[in-house]
Design a protein around this motif. Structure first.
Motif, PDB file in Angstrom:
ATOM      1  N   HIS A 282      -9.610   3.312 -39.307  1.00  0.00           N
ATOM      2  CA  HIS A 282      -9.521   4.752 -39.543  1.00  0.00           C
ATOM      3  C   HIS A 282      -9.597   5.467 -38.196  1.00  0.00           C
ATOM      4  CE1 HIS A 282     -10.200   8.784 -40.990  1.00  0.00           C
ATOM      5  NE2 HIS A 282      -9.805   8.367 -42.192  1.00  0.00           N
ATOM      6  N   GLU A 283      -8.680   6.415 -38.015  1.00  0.00           N
ATOM      7  CA  GLU A 283      -8.582   7.122 -36.737  1.00  0.00           C
ATOM      8  C   GLU A 283      -9.893   7.811 -36.374  1.00  0.00           C
ATOM      9  OE1 GLU A 283      -6.706   7.471 -39.391  1.00  0.00           O
ATOM     10  OE2 GLU A 283      -4.755   6.646 -38.808  1.00  0.00           O
ATOM     11  N   ASN A 284     -10.634   8.250 -37.381  1.00  0.00           N
ATOM     12  CA  ASN A 284     -11.848   9.012 -37.097  1.00  0.00           C
ATOM     13  C   ASN A 284     -13.125   8.218 -37.341  1.00  0.00           C
ATOM     14  OD1 ASN A 284     -10.212  11.237 -36.485  1.00  0.00           O
ATOM     15  ND2 ASN A 284     -10.107  11.782 -38.661  1.00  0.00           N
ATOM     16  N   TYR A 285     -13.035   6.909 -37.242  1.00  0.00           N
ATOM     17  CA  TYR A 285     -14.253   6.107 -37.363  1.00  0.00           C
ATOM     18  C   TYR A 285     -15.179   6.436 -36.189  1.00  0.00           C
ATOM     19  CZ  TYR A 285     -17.397   2.182 -36.710  1.00  0.00           C
ATOM     20  OH  TYR A 285     -18.519   1.422 -36.487  1.00  0.00           O
ATOM     21  N   ARG A 286     -16.458   6.722 -36.510  1.00  0.00           N
ATOM     22  CA  ARG A 286     -17.437   7.034 -35.468  1.00  0.00           C
ATOM     23  C   ARG A 286     -18.583   6.046 -35.571  1.00  0.00           C
ATOM     24  NH1 ARG A 286     -14.047   9.323 -33.780  1.00  0.00           N
ATOM     25  NH2 ARG A 286     -13.449  11.509 -33.751  1.00  0.00           N
ATOM     26  N   GLU A 291     -19.392   7.291 -39.692  1.00  0.00           N
ATOM     27  CA  GLU A 291     -18.433   8.054 -40.504  1.00  0.00           C
ATOM     28  C   GLU A 291     -17.074   7.366 -40.530  1.00  0.00           C
ATOM     29  OE1 GLU A 291     -18.949  12.714 -40.350  1.00  0.00           O
ATOM     30  OE2 GLU A 291     -19.611  11.759 -38.485  1.00  0.00           O
ATOM     31  N   ASN A 292     -16.392   7.472 -41.672  1.00  0.00           N
ATOM     32  CA  ASN A 292     -15.055   6.888 -41.863  1.00  0.00           C
ATOM     33  C   ASN A 292     -15.024   5.396 -41.550  1.00  0.00           C
ATOM     34  OD1 ASN A 292     -14.025   9.590 -42.369  1.00  0.00           O
ATOM     35  ND2 ASN A 292     -14.243   9.903 -40.161  1.00  0.00           N
ATOM     36  N   TRP A 431      -5.692   8.296 -47.630  1.00  0.00           N
ATOM     37  CA  TRP A 431      -5.533   7.576 -46.357  1.00  0.00           C
ATOM     38  C   TRP A 431      -4.972   6.175 -46.612  1.00  0.00           C
ATOM     39  CZ3 TRP A 431      -7.851   3.119 -44.253  1.00  0.00           C
ATOM     40  CH2 TRP A 431      -7.599   2.922 -42.883  1.00  0.00           C
TER      41      TRP A 431
END
Ligand code: ARG
Length: 438
Positions: A282-286, A291-292, A431
């Protein structure tokens, strides 16, 4: 004193015995005796064969019929909708009322509603019917039996729905066709002998869990392994080539050529092994906030679905599980904090916990975001653990299983007030579709 043995003299004894013996074993008696013994043995063998040598075969039918006292509801078009689920359950319950305890060797196993479609006079129901019958049976003759039982119940039984008799059609389908029908339907579990595998309800745990005993109990479960380092994470099959897993599984290594995927209930002797061609995080994995925490892995070659390798259903983005819903988590992860990977797949029943409760100061104090889902028990004890990451949290809806969560994180394992935190799959339905077309 009456039975005093000394009253008989020894001299009489042999004679009496000889006469009695000759009388008892006369030819007629002997013949009858032999016949009776033979009959008893015959019946015994018959009974044993009937019960022990299970030579029953499954027979499948596709039934279609009009129900005139149900009004079509738009949500019947959505298999996970409450409306479709409840209606289907009612229809399936009516089917068992009609066919259960039907006389003779015909045994009703179950029905499974596939479709409820609108109709000028109400709705049309499409359902699969499964029966067992001695293998000598003939599908067409059994079909007549089934029709007779149905027509009889329409006359004699008080049924909740009005079936239009003239609309009733029954088509015998073979094993392969039934498999195709069901395999198009994700999330269905079958035993090796093609019987539907019912949901297990006992309390189990991964930490405090139990091993899965039946191959095919969790046919979408995969093990993600790094070459040279072995099992790292779980993953779930969602199509012939795509696996859903957690993004944090690829923190160490994002190179697809370094990963392999196995299916089966043990790591050491998998049923299927595949290499990985593509990894999509996921592009916004933190990693700081988890998150994500979601990723996709694509196999280089497809796997064929069978009773032991099968895809799990993806939930609609609208699915909502109320708190305390029973769900299952499965994995090869450790059974104590920081313990070793388990060779045998394990399962645990946990319960969903509302985000409000999970975000309480004494629980995770606001760390749970909208893409996360808590499941476990406030008292701890049952949980996923290290190595279960990326694996599925599944929900059973009429024996169809949906992946509602991906094992993501937790503070240690199975601690009180520290339940497992999962990626909320419904939040990422769009997604997943955008990356895979599924
Ligand atoms: N992050 C861990 C892993 O990489 C799994 C976390 C699950 N923990 C839990 N308590 N439910 O395997």
């Amino acid at each position: 004193m009456m039975y005093e043995p000394l009253e008989f003299s020894e001299a009489d004894y042999p004679q009496v015995e000889y006469q009695r013996r000759e009388q008892f074993w006369d030819p007629i008696r002997l013949a009858i005796f032999t016949l009776v013994i033979a009959a008893i043995i015959g019946i015994a063998i018959g009974i044993v064969t009937h019960f022990v040598v299970e030579d029953d075969k499954s027979f499948y039918y596709l039934a279609s019929f009009q129900v005139t006292n149900i009004k079509y509801n738009e949500n019947y078009g959505m298999r996970t909708s409450k409306e479709f689920t409840q209606r289907s359950l009612q229809i399936e319950r009516m089917m068992s009322r009609i066919f259960q305890r039907s006389s003779g060797p015909l045994r009703f196993i179950k029905s499974h509603v596939i479709k409820i479609s609108p109709d000028a006079n109400g709705v049309t129901i499409l359902t699969v019917l499964m029966f067992r019958y001695p293998s000598t049976g003939n599908a067409e003759r059994i079909k007549t039996k089934i029709e007779n039982i149905l027509y009889q119940s329409l006359k004699t039984k008080q049924l909740p729905f009005t079936i239009n008799k003239s609309s009733f059609t029954l088509t015998s389908i073979d094993n392969k066709k039934m498999r195709n029908l069901l395999n198009n339907r994700c999330g269905i579990r079958m035993t090796p002998s093609n019987m539907p595998l019912p949901a297990f309800t006992s309390t189990e745990r991964i930490i405090q869990g139990r091993e899965t005993s039946v191959e095919g109990e969790w046919p979408w479960q995969a093990s993600l392994q790094l070459k040279g380092a072995g099992h790292q994470c779980g993953a779930s099959l969602i199509s012939n080539t795509w696996l859903l897993t957690a993004a944090h599984c690829f923190r160490r290594n994002k190179d697809p050529s370094q990963w392999i995927v196995t299916f089966g209930t043990t790591i050491t002797s998998p049923i299927v092994r595949r290499s990985v061609g593509r990894i999509i995080l996921h592009e916004n994995y933190r990693r700081e906030t988890n998150e994500n925490d979601i990723a996709l892995a694509q196999l280089t070659t497809r796997v064929e679905f069978s009773n032991v390798v099968q895809r799990v259903c993806l939930p609609d983005s609208s699915i909502k599980l109320p708190p305390k819903t029973s769900v299952f988590v499965t994995g090869f992860g450790s059974i104590v904090d920081d313990g070793p990977t388990q060779n045998n797949l394990r399962q645990a029943r946990v319960e969903t916990i509302s985000t409000d409760v999970c975000n309480r100061k004494d629980v995770y104090d606001g760390l749970i975001t909208s893409g996360m889902l808590c499941a476990g028990f406030m008292e701890g004890k049952v949980d996923a653990c290290k190595g279960d990451s990326g694996g599925p949290l599944v929900y059973d809806n009429r024996d169809i299983w949906y992946i509602v969560g991906i094992v993501s994180w937790g503070q240690s394992c199975a601690l009180p007030k520290k339940p497992g935190v999962y990626t909320k799959v419904s939040q990422y339905r769009g997604w997943i579709a955008s990356k895979t077309g599924i």
